[in-house]
Design an enzyme around this catalytic site. Structure first.
Site, PDB file in Angstrom:
ATOM      1  N   HIS A 137       0.848  -1.191   0.000  1.00 39.80           N
ATOM      2  CA  HIS A 137       0.000   0.000   0.000  1.00 39.80           C
ATOM      3  C   HIS A 137       0.888   1.247   0.000  1.00 39.80           C
ATOM      4  O   HIS A 137       1.954   1.253   0.609  1.00 39.80           O
ATOM      5  CB  HIS A 137      -0.908  -0.001   1.235  1.00 39.80           C
ATOM      6  CG  HIS A 137      -1.982   1.037   1.136  1.00 39.80           C
ATOM      7  ND1 HIS A 137      -1.755   2.355   1.406  1.00 39.80           N
ATOM      8  CD2 HIS A 137      -3.278   0.944   0.743  1.00 39.80           C
ATOM      9  CE1 HIS A 137      -2.866   3.043   1.199  1.00 39.80           C
ATOM     10  NE2 HIS A 137      -3.813   2.210   0.800  1.00 39.80           N
ATOM     11  N   GLU A 276      -3.821   2.152  -7.093  1.00 41.47           N
ATOM     12  CA  GLU A 276      -4.180   3.313  -6.288  1.00 41.47           C
ATOM     13  C   GLU A 276      -3.210   4.455  -6.580  1.00 41.47           C
ATOM     14  O   GLU A 276      -2.100   4.477  -6.033  1.00 41.47           O
ATOM     15  CB  GLU A 276      -4.098   2.983  -4.789  1.00 41.47           C
ATOM     16  CG  GLU A 276      -5.075   1.938  -4.340  1.00 41.47           C
ATOM     17  CD  GLU A 276      -5.370   2.018  -2.841  1.00 41.47           C
ATOM     18  OE1 GLU A 276      -6.517   1.793  -2.469  1.00 41.47           O
ATOM     19  OE2 GLU A 276      -4.448   2.330  -2.049  1.00 41.47           O
TER      20      GLU A 276
HETATM   21  P1  13P Z   1      -9.503   6.688   0.245  1.00 48.01           P
HETATM   22  O1  13P Z   1     -10.672   5.896  -0.283  1.00 48.01           O
HETATM   23  O2  13P Z   1      -9.748   7.254   1.603  1.00 48.01           O
HETATM   24  O3  13P Z   1      -9.022   7.694  -0.766  1.00 48.01           O
HETATM   25  O4  13P Z   1      -8.288   5.648   0.450  1.00 48.01           O
HETATM   26  C1  13P Z   1      -7.973   4.775  -0.564  1.00 48.01           C
HETATM   27  C2  13P Z   1      -7.030   3.767  -0.036  1.00 48.01           C
HETATM   28  O5  13P Z   1      -5.893   4.054   0.260  1.00 48.01           O
HETATM   29  C3  13P Z   1      -7.535   2.396   0.152  1.00 48.01           C
HETATM   30  O6  13P Z   1      -6.505   1.507   0.379  1.00 48.01           O
END
Ligand code: 13P
Length: 363
Positions: A137, A276
């Protein structure tokens, strides 16, 4: 973006959109169909009791939903309690849910046991019923330096006093790399304090901004999970700087190739990928635009095609994460090639996350 977007090899997975998967309900679960996966990453929130209460409220609103997979990722302290609560038999009788609720951990360590104070191994997670682990992550890839203060310790090592002392020690030893000695002589020389101070500030800043888990550590974590029968949600994503420098694809290519190097075609089915973009994550940020999500998901699927072939590329799940909310989930799930979402903030609110899970339903 200048980098050429690789051609997408086939179109059939593109046809699965949020509304279509409902229409082809009968088909969901068949080999080749991609089952949506909506996972909530609670990050460092929720004590165990509150986590169970949150899960209960979510399940209440999502009764009888069987056609999507649901993931809940509490912090380590909440895993056991939640594991006891989400036993399939109970979920079936109480909420009409099936084996479609998955317990996720947010991280693991790659060694299986030993003197690693504070770490938790994949073997330990498997033993308490964790199904999948989020690995790589962005909170861990890049943000650790901010919290753990690597920067000041680097700066301390770049002081003239420290380096002079080190130089003395090294000179007394045999077989020291002459280049190291020459560099230290130079840095500690009278009149070069400015260079040293500049270097210290530069490195301190770099460490604060960038220090975090390496691709290599992430690879070892992937391997540890697969070895212990725990599935993986492998995260990737570029920061704003990389996007602006048009390095998005080369960076994702590196993150994924290294992370997946230990994943064989046989174990590729145990891996979910989550894209992400770091600039789209968290409060105050905006989600990536559909075109941006689409081209990256195509890129990733194409990479999977290169690595594992068509069969795996057409079934592997690629999630999007970064400000997924109830009001944009339908649009995001309608983007060809998006098979689910990794949700942060909105997964902490029962109504919001339940609505995200129910994205394909009109009620
Ligand atoms: P948000 O949905 O708060 O932007 O976070 C995304 C995230 O990092 C999920 O792992």
């Amino acid at each position: 973006m200048k980098t050429a977007v690789p051609k997408v090899y086939r179109n059939y997975y593109r046809q699965r959109t949020a509304n279509q998967w409902l229409k082809v309900k009968a088909e969901v679960g068949d080999p080749g169909a991609i089952r949506p996966f909506l996972a909530g990453n609670w990050k460092m929130n929720m004590i165990p009791r509150s986590g169970v209460a949150l899960a209960a409220r979510i399940f209440d609103i999502c009764k009888d939903i069987k056609d999507v997979d649901i993931g809940l990722a509490p912090p380590f302290t909440g895993l056991s309690t939640l594991a006891d609560y989400i036993k399939p038999d109970f979920l079936r009788s109480e909420y009409g849910l099936g084996r479609n609720v998955f317990l996720l951990a947010q991280d693991t360590f790659f060694e299986s046991k030993g003197a690693f104070t504070g770490e938790i191994s994949a073997e330990m997670l498997a033993a308490i019923g964790v199904d999948r682990v989020i690995i790589g992550h962005s909170d861990r890839r890049t943000n650790l330096g901010k919290y753990f203060g690597f920067g000041p310790s680097i700066a301390k090592r770049l002081s003239r006093a420290f380096l002079t002392q080190e130089l003395g020690h090294l000179k007394a030893k045999e077989g020291v790399d002459p280049q190291i000695l020459a560099a230290l002589e130079h840095l500690t020389a009278e009149g070069n304090q400015d260079i040293l101070a500049g270097m210290a500030r530069f490195l301190e800043e770099e460490m604060r901004e960038r220090a975090g888990e390496s691709d290599e550590a992430i690879q070892k974590k992937v391997q540890a999970c697969l070895t212990h029968g725990v599935q993986v949600v492998l995260c990737c994503g570029e920061n704003r700087e990389a996007r602006e420098a048009q390095e998005t694809f080369s960076l994702l290519d590196r993150q994924l190739r290294i992370g997946l190097e230990v994943v064989s075609p046989r174990t590729a089915g145990e891996v979910v990928i989550a894209y992400e973009p770091v600039w789209a994550v968290g409060e105050g940020a905006s989600p990536a635009k559909p075109e941006q999500i689409s081209e990256v998901h195509d890129f990733i699927r194409n990479l999977i095609m290169d690595l594992y072939g068509e069969q795996i590329a057409s079934t592997i799940r690629i999630l999007y994460g970064g400000n997924v909310k109830p009001d944009n989930i339908v649009e995001i799930m309608n983007i060809p090639g998006v098979d689910g979402a990794l949700v942060g903030g909105a997964s902490l609110k029962a109504n919001d996350f339940a609505q995200i899970i129910r994205f394909g339903l009109n009620t």
